[in-house]
Motif scaffolding. Sequence first.
Motif, PDB file in Angstrom:
ATOM      1  N   SER A 215      15.316 -16.056  62.483  1.00  0.00           N
ATOM      2  CA  SER A 215      16.319 -15.368  61.655  1.00  0.00           C
ATOM      3  C   SER A 215      17.632 -15.216  62.407  1.00  0.00           C
ATOM      4  CB  SER A 215      15.809 -13.996  61.215  1.00  0.00           C
ATOM      5  OG  SER A 215      14.633 -14.124  60.444  1.00  0.00           O
ATOM      6  N   TYR A 216      18.718 -15.118  61.632  1.00  0.00           N
ATOM      7  CA  TYR A 216      20.058 -15.070  62.212  1.00  0.00           C
ATOM      8  C   TYR A 216      20.927 -14.033  61.495  1.00  0.00           C
ATOM      9  CZ  TYR A 216      18.537 -19.543  64.078  1.00  0.00           C
ATOM     10  OH  TYR A 216      17.822 -20.516  64.714  1.00  0.00           O
ATOM     11  N   GLN A 217      21.788 -13.404  62.275  1.00  0.00           N
ATOM     12  CA  GLN A 217      22.907 -12.655  61.725  1.00  0.00           C
ATOM     13  C   GLN A 217      23.973 -13.696  61.373  1.00  0.00           C
ATOM     14  OE1 GLN A 217      25.500 -10.461  64.493  1.00  0.00           O
ATOM     15  NE2 GLN A 217      24.994  -8.598  63.370  1.00  0.00           N
ATOM     16  N   ILE A 218      24.605 -13.579  60.207  1.00  0.00           N
ATOM     17  CA  ILE A 218      25.575 -14.562  59.759  1.00  0.00           C
ATOM     18  C   ILE A 218      26.984 -13.983  59.854  1.00  0.00           C
ATOM     19  CG2 ILE A 218      26.300 -16.091  57.884  1.00  0.00           C
ATOM     20  CD1 ILE A 218      23.542 -16.730  59.066  1.00  0.00           C
ATOM     21  N   TRP A 219      27.875 -14.750  60.491  1.00  0.00           N
ATOM     22  CA  TRP A 219      29.284 -14.368  60.637  1.00  0.00           C
ATOM     23  C   TRP A 219      30.146 -15.336  59.852  1.00  0.00           C
ATOM     24  CZ3 TRP A 219      31.473 -10.781  64.483  1.00  0.00           C
ATOM     25  CH2 TRP A 219      30.491  -9.969  65.074  1.00  0.00           C
ATOM     26  N   LEU A 220      31.135 -14.813  59.169  1.00  0.00           N
ATOM     27  CA  LEU A 220      32.065 -15.630  58.387  1.00  0.00           C
ATOM     28  C   LEU A 220      33.506 -15.231  58.679  1.00  0.00           C
ATOM     29  CD1 LEU A 220      30.425 -15.502  54.807  1.00  0.00           C
ATOM     30  CD2 LEU A 220      30.305 -17.397  56.445  1.00  0.00           C
ATOM     31  N   GLY A 221      34.425 -16.151  58.407  1.00  0.00           N
ATOM     32  CA  GLY A 221      35.839 -15.799  58.399  1.00  0.00           C
ATOM     33  C   GLY A 221      36.615 -16.101  59.646  1.00  0.00           C
ATOM     34  N   GLY A 222      36.002 -16.761  60.641  1.00  0.00           N
ATOM     35  CA  GLY A 222      36.778 -17.179  61.790  1.00  0.00           C
ATOM     36  C   GLY A 222      37.768 -18.273  61.405  1.00  0.00           C
ATOM     37  N   SER A 223      38.707 -18.525  62.283  1.00  0.00           N
ATOM     38  CA  SER A 223      39.736 -19.527  62.002  1.00  0.00           C
ATOM     39  C   SER A 223      39.257 -20.922  62.379  1.00  0.00           C
ATOM     40  CB  SER A 223      40.998 -19.190  62.803  1.00  0.00           C
ATOM     41  OG  SER A 223      41.837 -20.316  62.940  1.00  0.00           O
ATOM     42  N   PRO A 224      39.672 -21.955  61.620  1.00  0.00           N
ATOM     43  CA  PRO A 224      39.350 -23.336  62.009  1.00  0.00           C
ATOM     44  C   PRO A 224      39.874 -23.683  63.404  1.00  0.00           C
ATOM     45  CG  PRO A 224      40.263 -23.278  59.790  1.00  0.00           C
ATOM     46  CD  PRO A 224      40.436 -21.895  60.364  1.00  0.00           C
ATOM     47  N   ASP A 225      40.894 -22.965  63.854  1.00  0.00           N
ATOM     48  CA  ASP A 225      41.474 -23.208  65.180  1.00  0.00           C
ATOM     49  C   ASP A 225      41.042 -22.169  66.200  1.00  0.00           C
ATOM     50  OD1 ASP A 225      43.115 -25.540  64.554  1.00  0.00           O
ATOM     51  OD2 ASP A 225      44.230 -24.163  63.265  1.00  0.00           O
ATOM     52  N   GLN A 226      40.057 -21.327  65.854  1.00  0.00           N
ATOM     53  CA  GLN A 226      39.510 -20.313  66.748  1.00  0.00           C
ATOM     54  C   GLN A 226      40.570 -19.317  67.247  1.00  0.00           C
ATOM     55  OE1 GLN A 226      38.040 -23.914  68.208  1.00  0.00           O
ATOM     56  NE2 GLN A 226      37.536 -23.610  66.067  1.00  0.00           N
TER      57      GLN A 226
ATOM     58  N   GLU B 219      22.888  -9.051  58.307  1.00  0.00           N
ATOM     59  CA  GLU B 219      22.300  -8.783  59.617  1.00  0.00           C
ATOM     60  C   GLU B 219      21.128  -9.689  59.966  1.00  0.00           C
ATOM     61  OE1 GLU B 219      23.492  -6.714  61.941  1.00  0.00           O
ATOM     62  OE2 GLU B 219      25.164  -6.412  60.554  1.00  0.00           O
ATOM     63  N   LYS B 220      20.337 -10.060  58.970  1.00  0.00           N
ATOM     64  CA  LYS B 220      19.130 -10.832  59.277  1.00  0.00           C
ATOM     65  C   LYS B 220      18.827 -11.767  58.115  1.00  0.00           C
ATOM     66  CE  LYS B 220      16.025  -8.544  61.468  1.00  0.00           C
ATOM     67  NZ  LYS B 220      14.907  -7.605  61.774  1.00  0.00           N
ATOM     68  N   LEU B 221      19.020 -13.054  58.339  1.00  0.00           N
ATOM     69  CA  LEU B 221      18.748 -14.061  57.318  1.00  0.00           C
ATOM     70  C   LEU B 221      17.732 -15.043  57.868  1.00  0.00           C
ATOM     71  CD1 LEU B 221      19.706 -15.279  54.507  1.00  0.00           C
ATOM     72  CD2 LEU B 221      21.132 -16.804  55.886  1.00  0.00           C
ATOM     73  N   HIS B 222      16.575 -15.132  57.218  1.00  0.00           N
ATOM     74  CA  HIS B 222      15.564 -16.091  57.648  1.00  0.00           C
ATOM     75  C   HIS B 222      16.084 -17.503  57.397  1.00  0.00           C
ATOM     76  CE1 HIS B 222      11.734 -18.301  57.839  1.00  0.00           C
ATOM     77  NE2 HIS B 222      11.321 -17.293  58.605  1.00  0.00           N
ATOM     78  N   HIS B 223      15.731 -18.410  58.290  1.00  0.00           N
ATOM     79  CA  HIS B 223      16.292 -19.754  58.161  1.00  0.00           C
ATOM     80  C   HIS B 223      15.882 -20.440  56.864  1.00  0.00           C
ATOM     81  CE1 HIS B 223      12.824 -22.438  58.980  1.00  0.00           C
ATOM     82  NE2 HIS B 223      12.366 -21.431  59.689  1.00  0.00           N
ATOM     83  N   ASN B 224      14.764 -20.016  56.269  1.00  0.00           N
ATOM     84  CA  ASN B 224      14.348 -20.590  54.987  1.00  0.00           C
ATOM     85  C   ASN B 224      15.268 -20.171  53.837  1.00  0.00           C
ATOM     86  OD1 ASN B 224      12.173 -21.936  56.108  1.00  0.00           O
ATOM     87  ND2 ASN B 224      10.721 -20.285  55.667  1.00  0.00           N
ATOM     88  N   ASP B 225      16.058 -19.117  54.047  1.00  0.00           N
ATOM     89  CA  ASP B 225      16.909 -18.583  52.979  1.00  0.00           C
ATOM     90  C   ASP B 225      18.368 -19.016  53.120  1.00  0.00           C
ATOM     91  OD1 ASP B 225      14.691 -17.222  51.953  1.00  0.00           O
ATOM     92  OD2 ASP B 225      15.040 -15.496  53.268  1.00  0.00           O
ATOM     93  N   ILE B 226      18.649 -19.943  54.022  1.00  0.00           N
ATOM     94  CA  ILE B 226      20.036 -20.337  54.267  1.00  0.00           C
ATOM     95  C   ILE B 226      20.692 -20.889  52.997  1.00  0.00           C
ATOM     96  CG2 ILE B 226      21.475 -22.048  55.465  1.00  0.00           C
ATOM     97  CD1 ILE B 226      19.699 -21.608  57.937  1.00  0.00           C
TER      98      ILE B 226
END
Length: 637
Positions: free
Chosen positions: A519-530, A539-546
Amino acid sequence: MVNTAPAPVSNRPPSKVEGIKENSNFLLEPVATEILEDTTHFSEDAIQILKFHGSYQQDNRDNRVKGQEKDYQMMLRTRNPGGLIPPQLYLALDKLADEYGNHTLRVTTRQGFQLHGILKKNLKTAISTIVQNLGSTLGACGDINRNVMAPAAPFKNRPEYQYAWEYAQNVADLLSPQTGAYYEIWLDGEKAISAEEHPEVKAAREKNGTGTIVHDSVEPIYGTHYMPRKFKICVTVPGDNSVDLYTQDLTLVVITNKKGELQGFNVLAGGGLGRTHNKEETFARAADPIGYVTKEDVYDIVKAIVATQRDYGDRTNRRHARLKYLINDWGVEKFRTQVEEYFGKSVEPFKELPKFKYQDYLGWNEQGDGKLFLGISIDNGRVKDEGEFKLKTALRLIVEQFNLPIRLTPNHNLIFYEISPADKEAIQTILDQCGVIADPDQIPALTRYAMACPALPTCGLAITESERAIPGILERIRALLDKVGLQKEHFVVRMTGCPNGCARPYMAELGFVGSAPESYQIWLGGSPDQTRLARPIIEKLHHNDIESFLEPIFIYFKKFRKGKEKFGDFCDRVGFDAIREFSDTYTPGTPTSSGKSRHRVSLRDDVYSQLKETAEQQGKPMTELVHEALDKYFQSL
């Protein structure tokens, strides 16, 4: 004038690691004693000091057997300012990987190499071989300045790039440990022949006057206790963010005049990504502009910032010990004032800079003096031979036949440079025969811009898979994008097996951070140029639910993006409330043009507000909470 390291900033006792450093006799013990013992592993105290020498003790979790000793092995990391790997060193590392390691090399995200699978009994041979072949591991890990990064692009007609290389090396030399313990342990006291240190660097290390030096100490800059935690530096040029400049403790940006002559450096400080799940007091942070200094003052400003962190960083709570927390607690103005006290004068205002862009310099390129350079993409930095894909063999053959220097990149790729145009065809033939793709346009875009840390089975901090998982997850993301009509879309994906952030996921457009097994915490919204931090959306997403989690987000992106807006920019612009609201009303199988559910239920405003707040706190979609509540209600009937 500083004679000894100041007392800790709090009244609480220092951490256990501070005592281990104090009792180590400047990084000598207990490593010097334990390396002579016929054991499979080091003690806990030795492990802490061993990090300063460039090694972590690990165990291969794939080989764990209940009731038996762990499969202990050492990971060894090289220190290569600006990513420079001389051909002699590369061939030595390639051979060590086969003789003592796991037959692979791994390019790190700080422009070094890692060797995995080395047994304790072979560690001395491995380190001494590296040093005797123009390399080093000293300071690659530990509470110390780590490898100093710089853009790997070898442009000979752009002097700012040459300045970045030069000052990355000089700053690394300035902050290199002065203790003789490294050579005493690994080379029996014989210091290897190395490049002569720049006179200005030596003078800067000895210069005091403002309290930056610890007098009568083996370590004039670090003192007995070294730094409170690791300290990361990069040197880059205006517009080039191949180094993730906002993630560093200290960043120097080369400033030249119109003639290309070096004038000075912009200074940023306080970046850092490591954090701990469920501990809000730990967080990722982007660096702040501090000011500008002339080239004559650059070593003094580096010492002033290092001394501020050395003397005021938290030595009690290691989770709060990085420079980013000091600047966050103090504020930039107070931090700048203290730095100026050590600096001896005011820093000048920050110079205006162009927008920073990420570049990877892959493929064949001209370096500006008639010669060529070649950037080779390495999946997750792992140099290996596997089936028809023989990257390790190809790199070794190229170095052996053409004696080319290498620059490792901050996105764990590799650049050969100083290539004669007459040799291009022969080099390309080797790559073709070994199945190595040189044309970046032939590399899947999601793969090209992705990074993952090693994680399982060897990293002791890993919660779940990363390097071994990301190829399959990228394929699934690609299939999902194709399914929803975003066939040409790509973005920056980064994955780590734990929240420490070694692959810098918190700057990605889509970040996966290990939070539980599978499972993973998922982050969104970073810049394409970092250039902008992402934020956690779940907070917690099982890889089967991606797929079920990302599909409505991709649909929303497709419907409401502006022009050619990138995915990370879109997520940042519309905000997570809008993303969650769309996702909560999206039902797979309905026409994607509407994105609406077949069923609608109205809620009172106060109930909706409470539901929304609870969903955000728990990192769950509102629909999931409604389903959970209704299930419980119906079960109680």
